[in-house]
Design a protein around this motif. Structure first.
Motif, PDB file in Angstrom:
ATOM      1  N   TYR A 123      52.197  31.919  35.228  1.00  0.00           N
ATOM      2  CA  TYR A 123      51.272  30.934  34.661  1.00  0.00           C
ATOM      3  C   TYR A 123      49.976  30.797  35.466  1.00  0.00           C
ATOM      4  N   LEU A 124      50.093  30.476  36.750  1.00  0.00           N
ATOM      5  CA  LEU A 124      48.897  30.258  37.565  1.00  0.00           C
ATOM      6  C   LEU A 124      48.070  31.526  37.761  1.00  0.00           C
ATOM      7  N   PRO A 125      48.691  32.699  38.041  1.00  0.00           N
ATOM      8  CA  PRO A 125      47.874  33.916  38.140  1.00  0.00           C
ATOM      9  C   PRO A 125      47.109  34.224  36.851  1.00  0.00           C
ATOM     10  N   LYS A 126      47.747  33.981  35.695  1.00  0.00           N
ATOM     11  CA  LYS A 126      47.060  34.238  34.415  1.00  0.00           C
ATOM     12  C   LYS A 126      45.925  33.241  34.194  1.00  0.00           C
ATOM     13  N   LEU A 127      46.127  32.000  34.622  1.00  0.00           N
ATOM     14  CA  LEU A 127      45.059  31.011  34.484  1.00  0.00           C
ATOM     15  C   LEU A 127      43.916  31.289  35.452  1.00  0.00           C
ATOM     16  N   LEU A 128      44.234  31.774  36.652  1.00  0.00           N
ATOM     17  CA  LEU A 128      43.170  32.136  37.591  1.00  0.00           C
ATOM     18  C   LEU A 128      42.370  33.317  37.037  1.00  0.00           C
ATOM     19  N   LEU A 129      43.054  34.304  36.475  1.00  0.00           N
ATOM     20  CA  LEU A 129      42.347  35.426  35.845  1.00  0.00           C
ATOM     21  C   LEU A 129      41.489  34.930  34.687  1.00  0.00           C
ATOM     22  N   SER A 130      42.013  34.000  33.894  1.00  0.00           N
ATOM     23  CA  SER A 130      41.235  33.412  32.794  1.00  0.00           C
ATOM     24  C   SER A 130      39.972  32.749  33.328  1.00  0.00           C
ATOM     25  N   HIS A 131      40.119  32.042  34.431  1.00  0.00           N
ATOM     26  CA  HIS A 131      38.976  31.380  35.080  1.00  0.00           C
ATOM     27  C   HIS A 131      37.891  32.401  35.439  1.00  0.00           C
ATOM     28  N   TYR A 132      38.287  33.498  36.060  1.00  0.00           N
ATOM     29  CA  TYR A 132      37.317  34.524  36.438  1.00  0.00           C
ATOM     30  C   TYR A 132      36.686  35.179  35.209  1.00  0.00           C
TER      31      TYR A 132
ATOM     32  N   VAL B 169      44.726  54.805  34.420  1.00  0.00           N
ATOM     33  CA  VAL B 169      45.409  54.046  35.483  1.00  0.00           C
ATOM     34  C   VAL B 169      44.374  53.581  36.508  1.00  0.00           C
ATOM     35  N   LYS B 170      44.288  52.269  36.687  1.00  0.00           N
ATOM     36  CA  LYS B 170      43.272  51.680  37.568  1.00  0.00           C
ATOM     37  C   LYS B 170      43.931  50.811  38.647  1.00  0.00           C
ATOM     38  N   VAL B 171      43.473  50.950  39.864  1.00  0.00           N
ATOM     39  CA  VAL B 171      43.999  50.178  40.991  1.00  0.00           C
ATOM     40  C   VAL B 171      43.264  48.842  41.082  1.00  0.00           C
ATOM     41  N   VAL B 172      44.011  47.731  40.943  1.00  0.00           N
ATOM     42  CA  VAL B 172      43.373  46.399  40.947  1.00  0.00           C
ATOM     43  C   VAL B 172      44.080  45.367  41.817  1.00  0.00           C
ATOM     44  N   GLY B 173      45.267  45.682  42.358  1.00  0.00           N
ATOM     45  CA  GLY B 173      46.024  44.653  43.065  1.00  0.00           C
ATOM     46  C   GLY B 173      46.728  43.746  42.071  1.00  0.00           C
ATOM     47  N   HIS B 174      46.800  42.458  42.376  1.00  0.00           N
ATOM     48  CA  HIS B 174      47.398  41.483  41.450  1.00  0.00           C
ATOM     49  C   HIS B 174      46.768  40.113  41.694  1.00  0.00           C
TER      50      HIS B 174
END
Length: 453
Positions: free
Chosen positions: A14-23, A128-133
């Motif tokens: 939930y929080l990682p997806k919301l942080l990505l949404s924020h960005y 395939v792209k390197v992005v971390g998480h």
């Protein structure tokens, strides 16, 4: 542009997806659809030029993935990664080559995963792209402060504590302990080759149950040896606390089994971190915690992590002795043992931001797919259907609870709502002083649209 972000296990995603949404909303002019699991795909035929950010590829989703790819962008960052830790059965079931080849963007945590895919399939993948998480971005300044209140509450309740996350498939919610492995077989074992890989994996899981018993017994012994410090076990979201307690039998007063909050504040507040093969060890390494791994499984026998920072023990006596020396400050913990390089995890270091990297790749797509299509019109009947679905959803939850039919799937039965999302996005904007404005509305039961304007 519309970007769809399904969330399967709330405490983890939930929080990682919301942080990505924020960005995404901060950097691009995009609207976001958040949904519980894949409910957001209910009108797939009405989507065009949308970006789907899914949590995995797999054999059982092959048809769905192909439907998305027809008129939209399919991107994936597997929540069960890093894939270098996967057993063979998981690799065969979650990485169907024909879908992987046609996925527009398959994100991985580090270069080692990209090399792994190249060697596995004998093929160079341009997609395939390197992005971390994004979950590791939450552990960096300034967003780490998001967890301050939860950390304060935890420390108030437990003071100085050792944190022990569990990552086992035993003691699952529901009546049948083997539900999860049965589910994996039914979901992924679509041909004889994968069925054979399942049998090999089942042997590893059976061996890991012995490791699980020894691990819990050892933690209980450690708690007995150190009455002045609390030991907090956090079960996996699919596990039943009462079953864990029954397995342990003897539980010292300073040993607590708790499932509350997301895992981040527990790790942030911990003095020491002990695990057997939990991938949250990478969060612990990012936070520079003193990490100990006790796991008597051997390579090709049982479950182990391919990349495992910290001190690792397969001998109980040596583990107990060393931990006691560290906790009593007779031995200095070597912090160099917890370092992960960027080839394993792109955003391990503070100057790398996973969300920014994902935004960069999506921004390239947005120029080619700027004219999105999605049917957002709602009438009174649509609103009525939403309310009926909510009532039915709550009835099913209550029925399962009172009939003791709760299963490991219950971790996926959660609500996402407009008020909560508004508060979290508002907090993210306050933390990094972003100026964009949003409107959040419910477009179906557990499907939320965030309009960026």
């Amino acid at each position: 542009m519309i970007i769809s972000l399904p969330i399967e296990i709330k405490d983890r995603e939930y929080l990682p997806k919301l942080l990505l949404s924020h960005y995404l909303m901060k950097r691009l002019k995009v609207n976001i659809i958040l949904s519980r699991s894949r409910l957001g795909l209910y009108k797939i035929q009405n989507y065009k030029n949308a970006i789907f950010f899914d949590k995995s590829l797999s054999i059982h989703k092959e048809k769905l993935s192909k439907n998305i790819i027809k008129n939209n962008i399919l991107s994936v960052l597997d929540e069960e990664g890093p894939i270098t830790n996967w057993i063979d059965f998981m690799i065969e079931g979650r990485l169907p080559l024909n879908v992987l080849e046609n996925t527009h963007l398959y994100f991985v945590r580090g270069m080692k995963e990209k090399i792994f895919l190249k060697e596995k399939f004998k093929k160079n993948f341009k997609n395939v792209k390197v992005v971390g998480h994004p979950k590791y971005d939450l552990l960096k300044s300034p967003f780490k402060s998001f967890f301050d209140n939860d950390v304060e509450k935890i420390k108030k309740d437990y003071g100085k504590y050792v944190f022990i996350p569990l990552s086992f498939i035993q003691d699952l919610k529901g009546k049948k302990d083997k539900d999860y492995s049965s589910y994996l077989f039914e979901t992924f074992a679509k041909n004889n080759f994968i069925k054979q890989k399942y049998k090999e994996s089942a042997k590893k899981w059976d061996h890991d149950e012995k490791n699980y018993n020894y691990f819990l017994q050892t933690i209980s012994e450690l708690a007995n040896l150190n009455k002045n410090i609390n030991f907090v076990i956090r079960p996996h979201p699919t596990q039943d606390i009462s079953k864990i307690k029954n397995r342990m039998k003897i539980i010292p007063n300073n040993l607590h089994i708790v499932y509350k909050y997301s895992i981040n504040p527990w790790i942030i507040g911990a003095h020491y971190y002990i695990h057997s093969h939990c991938t949250s060890v990478y969060e612990a390494a990012k936070l520079r915690k003193k990490i100990f791994c006790y796991n008597f499984n051997k390579k090709n026998k049982g479950v182990i992590l391919a990349q495992n920072p910290g001190y690792i023990f397969d001998n109980k006596k040596k583990f107990l002795s060393f931990f006691q020396k560290v906790i009593k400050k007779k031995v200095k913990y070597d912090m160099k043992k917890i370092i992960l390089d960027n080839s394993f995890l792109f955003n391990f270091k503070n100057n790398k931001i996973s969300c920014e990297e994902i935004v960069k790749h999506f921004s390239k797509l947005s120029k080619s797919f700027s004219k999105d299509k999605f049917d957002l019109d709602q009438n009174y009947f649509d609103r009525f259907k939403i309310e009926i679905k909510k009532i039915l959803f709550q009835i099913i939850k209550l029925k399962n609870y009172f009939l003791n039919k709760e299963s490991y799937f219950s971790s996926k039965y959660f609500d996402i709502n407009v008020t909560e999302i508004n508060l979290i996005i508002k907090k993210f904007r306050k933390i990094d002083r972003s100026k964009y404005k949003i409107s959040v509305k419910e477009i179906d039961n557990n499907i939320i649209l965030i309009i960026n304007f």
